[in-house]
Design an enzyme around this catalytic site. Structure first.
Site, PDB file in Angstrom:
ATOM      1  N   GLU A  34       6.037  -3.537   9.786  1.00 59.04           N
ATOM      2  CA  GLU A  34       6.484  -3.829   8.564  1.00 59.04           C
ATOM      3  C   GLU A  34       6.462  -5.668   8.668  1.00 59.04           C
ATOM      4  OE1 GLU A  34       7.007  -2.704   5.755  1.00 59.04           O
ATOM      5  OE2 GLU A  34       6.803  -0.715   6.374  1.00 59.04           O
ATOM      6  N   TYR A 115      13.870  -6.877   2.123  1.00 62.47           N
ATOM      7  CA  TYR A 115      12.946  -5.898   2.147  1.00 62.47           C
ATOM      8  C   TYR A 115      12.854  -4.982   3.641  1.00 62.47           C
ATOM      9  CZ  TYR A 115       8.374  -3.895   2.882  1.00 62.47           C
ATOM     10  OH  TYR A 115       7.513  -2.953   3.085  1.00 62.47           O
ATOM     11  N   ASP A 133       8.319  -3.837  -2.119  1.00 63.21           N
ATOM     12  CA  ASP A 133       7.185  -4.781  -1.609  1.00 63.21           C
ATOM     13  C   ASP A 133       6.301  -4.724  -3.129  1.00 63.21           C
ATOM     14  OD1 ASP A 133       5.865  -2.282  -1.809  1.00 63.21           O
ATOM     15  OD2 ASP A 133       4.888  -2.681   0.080  1.00 63.21           O
TER      16      ASP A 133
END
Length: 369
Positions: A34, A115, A133
């Site tokens: 990520e 996030y 996202d």
């Protein structure tokens, strides 16, 4: 809202094969993917993710590694604050004995934002949260026909996306549902020319019904980026090695290797001003033709290069690197300077002709100047 079940049926048949999905839900591997995927494409991240794990196979190995090794491995991925945060976060996780399994616990770690905390919590620990996202923004804005432009629309889009978790199918499979949203945005609901005919949600997409899908999400006009200028110095010895210095730990490219140079500012530099930042005094520096340009998020950088050969016995702060190794260890902005220096360095180097390409060479490290 469109059916979460329909999306999961589509995902079970069409899910992308990504390396961080191949193993058990290891939060370290998921977190690393990520972080790398922020501002970087899947195609670029995949080989680098594998290589990073070869060098730092566990979060404990990453935490114990010196910063210089982490910076070297991150070179070329851009947005280098991510690497500093990655290292600091690994050290905090190692002290705690593992990753927290909640959004709140993950959010408290250094360098993990809203996030990333939501993505790791959902994918690694099956927490019923939807990270927002670019893919999720795009899918949600089209499905719900949200015409308010970004970035102002983000709070509304986040609330709408989280609403999917109220459906039992999504709530029972949070990790798969979140990754299904990612895949839908990446492969079907793409920024340009979305493949609506193949979309499992086409019948319930308000944007498609209104003929707006391809134009969403709307974005507010961007202000023109300012331009900053810098002058850097290519000091090379008769063997073709280059002098590199590590940049200060804070600020852009913090802690990364670079060619010595001036600060970056919006006003250009005179020769006299720039020479005050030269890595050695009393030398005859010659300007190299051309200009290296590099785009950062908030400004465009334009750099010129002065070069000279180091006289025998010169002592100065820094490390001497062969061009091939330097081209692999330097961040992208600095590698652009090497292309200006190609004709100056005596050693023929494929890495200089194509910055960032070619196999990794770890046998040549820098040594003090």
């Amino acid at each position: 809202m469109p059916s979460a079940s329909d999306l999961l049926v589509w995902y079970d048949r069409h899910r992308r094969s990504l390396p961080w999905r191949e193993t058990t839900r290891d939060p370290y591997r998921i977190w690393l993917s990520e972080v790398m995927l922020q501002q970087t494409t899947v195609a670029a991240v995949t080989p680098r993710w594998r290589r990073f794990l070869d060098r730092f196979p566990t979060v404990e190995a990453l935490a114990a590694a010196p910063w210089e090794a982490v910076a070297e491995e991150w070179a070329g991925l851009g947005y280098y604050a991510r690497a500093r945060n990655l290292h600091a976060c690994a050290q905090a996780v190692a002290v705690q004995g593992g990753f927290p399994d909640t959004v709140e616990g993950l959010r408290a770690l250094p360098g993990i934002g809203a996030y990333t905390a939501a993505a790791v919590a959902a994918i690694a620990f099956d927490r019923p949260v939807v990270p927002l996202d670019g893919n999720v923004e795009r899918v949600t804005s089209r499905v719900r026909a949200v015409e308010e432009p970004l970035p102002g629309a983000r709070p509304r889009l986040a609330a709408l996306a989280q609403g999917w978790m109220e459906q039992p199918a999504a709530h029972e499979r949070p990790a798969d549902f979140v990754q299904a949203l990612f895949d839908l945005g990446a492969t079907i609901c793409t920024p340009r020319s979305p493949a609506c005919a193949l979309c499992p949600w086409q019948a319930d997409c308000a944007g498609r019904k209104a003929g707006l899908a391809a134009s969403l999400p709307r974005k507010a006009p961007r202000a023109a980026r300012p331009v900053k200028y810098g002058v850097h110095f290519l000091l090379h010895d008769p063997e073709g090695r280059l002098l590199l210095r590590r940049r200060p730990p804070s600020g852009l490219l913090g802690g990364m290797l670079g060619l010595p140079g001036t600060p970056w500012r919006e006003e250009g530099w005179t020769a006299e001003e720039a020479l005050a930042f030269a890595p050695a005094t009393g030398l005859s520096w010659r300007p190299l033709p051309g200009e290296a340009k590099h785009g950062f998020t908030h400004f465009e950088l334009r750099m010129t290069l002065l070069a000279t050969m180091a006289p025998p016995g010169l002592r100065t702060e820094g490390e001497w690197w062969l061009p091939e190794a330097a081209a692999q260890a330097l961040p992208g902005a600095m590698r652009r300077l090497l292309t200006l220096a190609e004709a100056t360095i005596a050693v023929a180097s494929p890495a200089l002709r194509a910055p960032g390409s070619g196999p990794r060479k770890r046998t040549q490290t820098g040594r003090p100047a």
